[in-house]
Design an enzyme around this catalytic site. Structure first.
Site, PDB file in Angstrom:
ATOM      1  N   HIS A 143      12.206   4.014   4.957  1.00  0.00           N
ATOM      2  CA  HIS A 143      12.248   4.158   6.414  1.00  0.00           C
ATOM      3  C   HIS A 143      11.008   4.908   6.899  1.00  0.00           C
ATOM      4  CE1 HIS A 143      16.948   4.002   6.157  1.00  0.00           C
ATOM      5  NE2 HIS A 143      16.397   2.816   5.990  1.00  0.00           N
ATOM      6  N   GLN A 144       9.847   4.526   6.445  1.00  0.00           N
ATOM      7  CA  GLN A 144       8.636   5.270   6.776  1.00  0.00           C
ATOM      8  C   GLN A 144       8.341   5.199   8.279  1.00  0.00           C
ATOM      9  OE1 GLN A 144       5.507   5.024   3.590  1.00  0.00           O
ATOM     10  NE2 GLN A 144       6.697   3.202   3.045  1.00  0.00           N
TER      11      GLN A 144
END
Length: 551
Positions: free
Chosen positions: A469-470
């Protein structure tokens, strides 16, 4: 009447494969066909007078590994994955994290676990505060979700939408392991909700059966929900295998992009705007290689500085998880993508929002080799994670060329608060997983097992993995580290916006696909308003004046 969420059967494939005229210019160029870019392109193209070019570095989404929810792990490390790897992190004992990211039509929404998680009320109110614009606040965002969703669960006129492009539903018959997890959380005093996306996202947290993007056993990617449903022969051109290498800038205005298309360098011009939706890694890379970013870093690679923005590549955030695993008594079935239950909670009741994120997988996930933990043949894993990590990383260049790899420094578990929260989430996970409610289903705890504090910290450092989930590397805000303003316009460069997870001032609670769709919708509305386009009715507070506020 045909269901609005069903794409037309006659959508032309040649929109993705036909040659395009390099001499032609477009009104709008959207770079990246993921969970935000697909939304921006489709919404802008709703005005038949607007010509839109959507560029995607990866290939198509016509594969069983994409359409079949249970085959998502087969995409990891394939041509559908950027397969980024982080730099060694001191907080992880020098380990490197695999940072998988979708590459192809649909982006992450074509290879993820399909969990629909809206973000907590406090997330969106924080966005509004940082942007100086209440249109980013929770009450406004509820309007967007009502417009977006085609919700097939318990009706909630205030918080849920019906008839929108995004089909969202829960499993009709969750596997016993998922239902047991929710029951076990309830036995510990954690509130149980009908859905994780209603009142639960306004509270201290709770447990619920997950909302998913699966319909009739098939994945519903954001690209399929927005772009693929449009009529053939529309004013939207989609091109795959088109790697954006830099933004074309004249003076201080973006006028288009340069790409590598099947190995050939080509340029396309945008009359109105260029929108970057390349994700939290590629967006800062393209910005920097176009001369927009930290002056010292650009000069170190011989890149002419057009706009000094020190925040480009900074503020990198990600949800980090620690796999806690139990052995099944016998082989159990796996439904959809294997994630049917989720939990959000606070490690400290004084916190404004949950800082613990836990997603259950209905199969045993191997721990990293460094953890030296044997994986049971049959079992289940709870990813006990950090919903609001305080650690901040960085994305840097290794060179000025498109094929020079980007350097990602996640800096995971570098903040003292993150280790405290990590211990709390693992301990909570063990309390739930070792509940008597699981006795009919499991034999024993395989990981981490009973450990003293030092042993638990060792497990956390050696077992930590990314939720993929950068976010945050081109953040929205008004301070000197901000890259875009509340309208998602890049500071100092006209006709250039960013719409993807990189604009998040801080990562949202839960999986990031749904917030990325909202970001795409918000961007499309703002662009349409500026250029006088006719698109779907804005999700404004005025349009929802008949509804009571959620708080």
């Amino acid at each position: 009447m045909k269901d609005r969420s069903d794409p037309p059967n006659h959508v032309a494939r040649d929109r993705r494969t036909s040659p395009i005229d390099e001499c032609r210019s477009y009104d709008f160029i959207v770079c990246g066909a993921g969970s935000s870019g697909s939304v921006v392109a489709a919404r802008l193209a709703e005005d038949s007078n607007a010509s839109v070019l959507l560029l995607e570095a990866g290939g198509d989404d016509v594969s069983e590994t994409v359409s079949n929810p249970g085959q998502w792990p087969l995409n990891l490390g394939s041509e559908r994955d950027w397969a980024f790897v982080g730099q060694p992190a001191g907080g992880l004992g020098g380990r490197q994290l695999s940072l998988n990211m979708g590459k192809g039509l649909g982006g992450g929404s074509s290879i993820n676990v399909m969990v629909w998680a809206r973000g907590h009320r406090e997330d969106w109110n924080h966005f509004a505060q940082e942007a100086g614009d209440e249109a980013w606040g929770y009450e406004s965002v509820l309007g967007y979700y009502r417009r977006i969703e085609d919700w097939r669960g318990t009706p909630d006129a205030l918080r849920r939408g019906v008839g929108g492009p995004v089909y969202v539903a829960q499993s009709q018959q969750p596997q016993p392991i998922a239902r047991t997890l929710v029951d076990a959380a309830g036995l510990l005093g954690i509130p149980v909700f009908d859905s994780p996306n209603g009142e639960m996202m306004e509270s201290a947290g709770g447990a619920a059966i997950a909302d998913l993007r699966v319909r009739d056993g098939k994945r519903q990617s954001v690209f399929r929900s927005y772009v693929h449903r449009m009529e053939a022969g529309s004013n939207l051109t989609v091109v795959t295998h088109a790697l954006v290498t830099r933004i074309l800038i004249e003076g201080r205005r973006a006028v288009g992009v340069e790409i590598l298309l099947n190995g050939e360098r080509r340029q396309f011009r945008a009359r109105c705007e260029t929108i970057l939706s390349l994700g939290a890694i590629q967006t800062p890379k393209v910005l920097m290689q176009s001369g927009i970013g930290p002056q010292a870093e650009l000069q170190a690679h011989g890149i002419d500085v057009i706009q000094h923005l020190p925040g480009v590549g900074r503020n990198h955030q990600d949800h980090i998880a620690f796999g806690c695993t139990w052995a099944h008594r016998k082989s159990e079935a796996v439904s959809a993508g294997g994630c049917e239950a989720t939990l959000y909670w606070k490690s400290d009741a004084r916190l404004p929002a949950p800082d613990i994120l836990q997603c259950q997988l209905e199969f045993a996930v191997p721990s990293p080799a460094e953890a030296e933990i044997e994986t049971p043949e049959h079992g289940w894993t709870m990813f006990a994670g950090l919903a609001q990590p305080k650690s901040r990383g960085r994305v840097r260049l290794s060179g000025r060329n498109a094929d020079d790899p980007v350097l990602i420094e996640p800096n995971s578990l570098s903040a003292e608060e993150d280790m405290a929260a990590a211990i709390a989430t693992v301990e909570l996970c063990r309390d739930i997983g070792n509940s008597s409610a699981f006795d009919p289903l499991v034999t024993h705890e395989a990981a981490p097992g009973l450990r003293d504090r030092a042993g638990l910290i060792d497990f956390i450092r050696k077992s930590a993995v990314s939720y993929w989930h950068q976010s945050g590397t081109a953040k929205m805000g008004q301070d000197w580290m901000s890259v875009v303003d509340g309208q998602l316009r890049v500071y100092g460069i006209a006709s250039l916006r960013i719409a993807d997870s990189s604009i998040m001032p801080r990562i949202t609670v839960g999986n990031t696909m749904a917030p990325c769709v909202v970001i795409g919708e918000r961007a499309a509305d703002m662009i349409a308003k500026q250029h006088g386009l006719s698109t779907a009715a804005p999700a404004s507070a005025a349009a929802d004046a008949n509804l009571e506020p959620a708080f």
